[in-house]
Design a protein around this motif. Structure first.
Motif, PDB file in Angstrom:
ATOM      1  N   ILE A  25       0.841  -1.205   0.000  1.00  0.00           N
ATOM      2  CA  ILE A  25       0.000   0.000   0.000  1.00  0.00           C
ATOM      3  C   ILE A  25       0.868   1.244   0.000  1.00  0.00           C
ATOM      4  CG2 ILE A  25      -1.532   1.431   1.427  1.00  0.00           C
ATOM      5  CD1 ILE A  25      -3.054  -0.968   2.208  1.00  0.00           C
ATOM      6  N   SER A  26       0.515   2.193  -0.864  1.00  0.00           N
ATOM      7  CA  SER A  26       1.044   3.553  -0.825  1.00  0.00           C
ATOM      8  C   SER A  26      -0.168   4.464  -0.843  1.00  0.00           C
ATOM      9  CB  SER A  26       1.930   3.859  -2.029  1.00  0.00           C
ATOM     10  OG  SER A  26       3.121   3.124  -1.962  1.00  0.00           O
ATOM     11  N   ILE A  27      -0.297   5.332   0.134  1.00  0.00           N
ATOM     12  CA  ILE A  27      -1.429   6.255   0.208  1.00  0.00           C
ATOM     13  C   ILE A  27      -1.014   7.566  -0.438  1.00  0.00           C
ATOM     14  CG2 ILE A  27      -2.994   7.510   1.740  1.00  0.00           C
ATOM     15  CD1 ILE A  27      -2.455   5.285   3.837  1.00  0.00           C
ATOM     16  N   THR A  28      -1.807   8.029  -1.399  1.00  0.00           N
ATOM     17  CA  THR A  28      -1.523   9.307  -2.046  1.00  0.00           C
ATOM     18  C   THR A  28      -2.726  10.225  -1.876  1.00  0.00           C
ATOM     19  OG1 THR A  28      -2.359   8.552  -4.170  1.00  0.00           O
ATOM     20  CG2 THR A  28      -0.014   8.249  -3.772  1.00  0.00           C
ATOM     21  N   ALA A  61      -0.440  16.345   2.891  1.00  0.00           N
ATOM     22  CA  ALA A  61      -1.329  15.400   3.567  1.00  0.00           C
ATOM     23  C   ALA A  61      -0.498  14.253   4.120  1.00  0.00           C
ATOM     24  CB  ALA A  61      -2.368  14.863   2.594  1.00  0.00           C
ATOM     25  N   MET A  62      -0.955  13.685   5.218  1.00  0.00           N
ATOM     26  CA  MET A  62      -0.263  12.569   5.855  1.00  0.00           C
ATOM     27  C   MET A  62      -1.177  11.352   5.849  1.00  0.00           C
ATOM     28  SD  MET A  62       2.268  14.200   8.560  1.00  0.00           S
ATOM     29  CE  MET A  62       2.427  12.625   9.232  1.00  0.00           C
ATOM     30  N   GLY A  63      -0.634  10.221   5.443  1.00  0.00           N
ATOM     31  CA  GLY A  63      -1.393   8.982   5.451  1.00  0.00           C
ATOM     32  C   GLY A  63      -0.939   8.093   6.586  1.00  0.00           C
ATOM     33  N   LYS A  64      -1.868   7.290   7.109  1.00  0.00           N
ATOM     34  CA  LYS A  64      -1.499   6.297   8.108  1.00  0.00           C
ATOM     35  C   LYS A  64      -2.482   5.142   8.050  1.00  0.00           C
ATOM     36  CE  LYS A  64      -3.479   8.893  11.963  1.00  0.00           C
ATOM     37  NZ  LYS A  64      -3.191   9.429  13.296  1.00  0.00           N
ATOM     38  N   ILE A  65      -2.043   4.018   8.582  1.00  0.00           N
ATOM     39  CA  ILE A  65      -2.864   2.826   8.674  1.00  0.00           C
ATOM     40  C   ILE A  65      -3.183   2.653  10.152  1.00  0.00           C
ATOM     41  CG2 ILE A  65      -3.045   0.367   8.196  1.00  0.00           C
ATOM     42  CD1 ILE A  65      -0.823   0.810   6.070  1.00  0.00           C
ATOM     43  N   LEU A  66      -4.459   2.629  10.466  1.00  0.00           N
ATOM     44  CA  LEU A  66      -4.877   2.572  11.856  1.00  0.00           C
ATOM     45  C   LEU A  66      -4.765   1.152  12.410  1.00  0.00           C
ATOM     46  CD1 LEU A  66      -8.030   4.818  11.441  1.00  0.00           C
ATOM     47  CD2 LEU A  66      -5.749   5.517  12.145  1.00  0.00           C
ATOM     48  N   LEU A 122      -7.468   2.828   6.626  1.00  0.00           N
ATOM     49  CA  LEU A 122      -6.517   3.860   6.235  1.00  0.00           C
ATOM     50  C   LEU A 122      -7.078   5.233   6.553  1.00  0.00           C
ATOM     51  CD1 LEU A 122      -5.692   2.477   2.690  1.00  0.00           C
ATOM     52  CD2 LEU A 122      -4.654   1.845   4.873  1.00  0.00           C
ATOM     53  N   GLU A 123      -6.184   6.172   6.859  1.00  0.00           N
ATOM     54  CA  GLU A 123      -6.594   7.543   7.132  1.00  0.00           C
ATOM     55  C   GLU A 123      -5.635   8.497   6.446  1.00  0.00           C
ATOM     56  OE1 GLU A 123      -7.923   9.782  11.069  1.00  0.00           O
ATOM     57  OE2 GLU A 123      -5.744   9.539  10.979  1.00  0.00           O
ATOM     58  N   VAL A 124      -6.182   9.567   5.879  1.00  0.00           N
ATOM     59  CA  VAL A 124      -5.360  10.644   5.343  1.00  0.00           C
ATOM     60  C   VAL A 124      -5.873  11.937   5.959  1.00  0.00           C
ATOM     61  CG1 VAL A 124      -6.714  11.025   3.243  1.00  0.00           C
ATOM     62  CG2 VAL A 124      -4.305  11.612   3.262  1.00  0.00           C
ATOM     63  N   SER A 125      -4.944  12.797   6.377  1.00  0.00           N
ATOM     64  CA  SER A 125      -5.322  14.052   7.023  1.00  0.00           C
ATOM     65  C   SER A 125      -4.289  15.110   6.700  1.00  0.00           C
ATOM     66  CB  SER A 125      -5.429  13.857   8.539  1.00  0.00           C
ATOM     67  OG  SER A 125      -4.185  13.444   9.064  1.00  0.00           O
ATOM     68  N   GLY A 126      -4.651  16.340   6.940  1.00  0.00           N
ATOM     69  CA  GLY A 126      -3.739  17.452   6.709  1.00  0.00           C
ATOM     70  C   GLY A 126      -4.244  18.691   7.423  1.00  0.00           C
ATOM     71  N   LYS A 127      -3.339  19.614   7.668  1.00  0.00           N
ATOM     72  CA  LYS A 127      -3.695  20.851   8.342  1.00  0.00           C
ATOM     73  C   LYS A 127      -4.752  21.586   7.514  1.00  0.00           C
ATOM     74  CE  LYS A 127      -1.645  24.919  10.397  1.00  0.00           C
ATOM     75  NZ  LYS A 127      -0.429  25.672  10.632  1.00  0.00           N
ATOM     76  N   SER A 128      -5.807  22.055   8.159  1.00  0.00           N
ATOM     77  CA  SER A 128      -6.938  22.761   7.529  1.00  0.00           C
ATOM     78  C   SER A 128      -7.775  21.866   6.634  1.00  0.00           C
ATOM     79  CB  SER A 128      -6.457  23.978   6.732  1.00  0.00           C
ATOM     80  OG  SER A 128      -5.764  24.868   7.569  1.00  0.00           O
ATOM     81  N   TYR A 129      -7.677  20.544   6.785  1.00  0.00           N
ATOM     82  CA  TYR A 129      -8.456  19.609   5.984  1.00  0.00           C
ATOM     83  C   TYR A 129      -9.250  18.684   6.897  1.00  0.00           C
ATOM     84  CZ  TYR A 129      -5.946  20.904   1.776  1.00  0.00           C
ATOM     85  OH  TYR A 129      -5.437  21.594   0.717  1.00  0.00           O
ATOM     86  N   GLN A 130     -10.387  18.236   6.414  1.00  0.00           N
ATOM     87  CA  GLN A 130     -11.177  17.227   7.103  1.00  0.00           C
ATOM     88  C   GLN A 130     -10.527  15.870   6.832  1.00  0.00           C
ATOM     89  OE1 GLN A 130     -14.067  17.704   8.911  1.00  0.00           O
ATOM     90  NE2 GLN A 130     -14.053  15.543   9.391  1.00  0.00           N
ATOM     91  N   SER A 131     -10.226  15.120   7.872  1.00  0.00           N
ATOM     92  CA  SER A 131      -9.633  13.794   7.699  1.00  0.00           C
ATOM     93  C   SER A 131     -10.605  12.864   6.990  1.00  0.00           C
ATOM     94  CB  SER A 131      -9.270  13.191   9.051  1.00  0.00           C
ATOM     95  OG  SER A 131      -8.309  13.961   9.686  1.00  0.00           O
ATOM     96  N   LYS A 132     -10.071  11.874   6.289  1.00  0.00           N
ATOM     97  CA  LYS A 132     -10.905  10.884   5.621  1.00  0.00           C
ATOM     98  C   LYS A 132     -10.344   9.504   5.914  1.00  0.00           C
ATOM     99  CE  LYS A 132     -13.068   9.600   1.318  1.00  0.00           C
ATOM    100  NZ  LYS A 132     -13.303   9.935  -0.072  1.00  0.00           N
ATOM    101  N   THR A 133     -11.225   8.559   6.194  1.00  0.00           N
ATOM    102  CA  THR A 133     -10.803   7.182   6.418  1.00  0.00           C
ATOM    103  C   THR A 133     -11.494   6.279   5.408  1.00  0.00           C
ATOM    104  OG1 THR A 133     -12.536   6.746   8.041  1.00  0.00           O
ATOM    105  CG2 THR A 133     -10.433   7.555   8.889  1.00  0.00           C
ATOM    106  N   GLN A 134     -10.882   5.125   5.176  1.00  0.00           N
ATOM    107  CA  GLN A 134     -11.409   4.184   4.195  1.00  0.00           C
ATOM    108  C   GLN A 134     -10.828   2.805   4.495  1.00  0.00           C
ATOM    109  OE1 GLN A 134     -10.207   4.642  -0.108  1.00  0.00           O
ATOM    110  NE2 GLN A 134     -12.204   5.628  -0.140  1.00  0.00           N
ATOM    111  N   TRP A 135     -11.628   1.762   4.320  1.00  0.00           N
ATOM    112  CA  TRP A 135     -11.156   0.381   4.451  1.00  0.00           C
ATOM    113  C   TRP A 135     -10.712  -0.101   3.074  1.00  0.00           C
ATOM    114  CZ3 TRP A 135     -10.517  -2.381   8.855  1.00  0.00           C
ATOM    115  CH2 TRP A 135     -11.101  -1.872  10.005  1.00  0.00           C
ATOM    116  N   VAL A 190      -3.211   3.212  -3.256  1.00  0.00           N
ATOM    117  CA  VAL A 190      -4.538   3.589  -2.778  1.00  0.00           C
ATOM    118  C   VAL A 190      -4.631   5.101  -2.804  1.00  0.00           C
ATOM    119  CG1 VAL A 190      -6.119   3.523  -0.824  1.00  0.00           C
ATOM    120  CG2 VAL A 190      -4.657   1.560  -1.291  1.00  0.00           C
ATOM    121  N   TRP A 191      -5.694   5.619  -3.398  1.00  0.00           N
ATOM    122  CA  TRP A 191      -5.881   7.068  -3.496  1.00  0.00           C
ATOM    123  C   TRP A 191      -6.956   7.485  -2.514  1.00  0.00           C
ATOM    124  CZ3 TRP A 191      -3.703  10.994  -6.312  1.00  0.00           C
ATOM    125  CH2 TRP A 191      -4.372  12.192  -6.346  1.00  0.00           C
ATOM    126  N   LEU A 192      -6.604   8.304  -1.535  1.00  0.00           N
ATOM    127  CA  LEU A 192      -7.578   8.860  -0.603  1.00  0.00           C
ATOM    128  C   LEU A 192      -7.489  10.367  -0.710  1.00  0.00           C
ATOM    129  CD1 LEU A 192      -7.046   6.779   2.666  1.00  0.00           C
ATOM    130  CD2 LEU A 192      -8.877   6.574   1.017  1.00  0.00           C
TER     131      LEU A 192
END
Length: 70
Positions: free
Chosen positions: A4-7, A13-18, A37-50, A57-59
């Motif tokens: 997995i590579s989160i883009t 943006a920062m990606g992580k696997i919970l 998976l979760e992607v988040s960034g300053k001034s952005y709403q975080s998004k998660t996805q299984w 993986v594009w989030l």
């Protein structure tokens, strides 16, 4: 094993696997299964996805200033 590579289209943006013991790095190899998976960034709403690891993986994250997130 899968990989997995989160883009994201958001800059810095920062990606992580919970709930895994290893720290996420782009191209991480994982055992078969589904991962939260979760992607988040300053001034952005975080998004998660299984996802199951396959290739890339594009989030996308949504700007809280430009979009309403329900």
């Amino acid at each position: 094993m899968g990989q997995i590579s989160i883009t994201s289209s958001a800059a810095h943006a920062m990606g992580k696997i919970l709930k895994i013991s290893s720290r996420y790095q782009p191209g991480i190899y994982l055992q078969p299964g589904r991962y939260h998976l979760e992607v988040s960034g300053k001034s952005y709403q975080s998004k998660t996805q299984w996802k199951k690891p396959v290739h890339e993986v594009w989030l996308d994250v949504y700007s809280m200033g430009k979009y309403e997130v329900s």
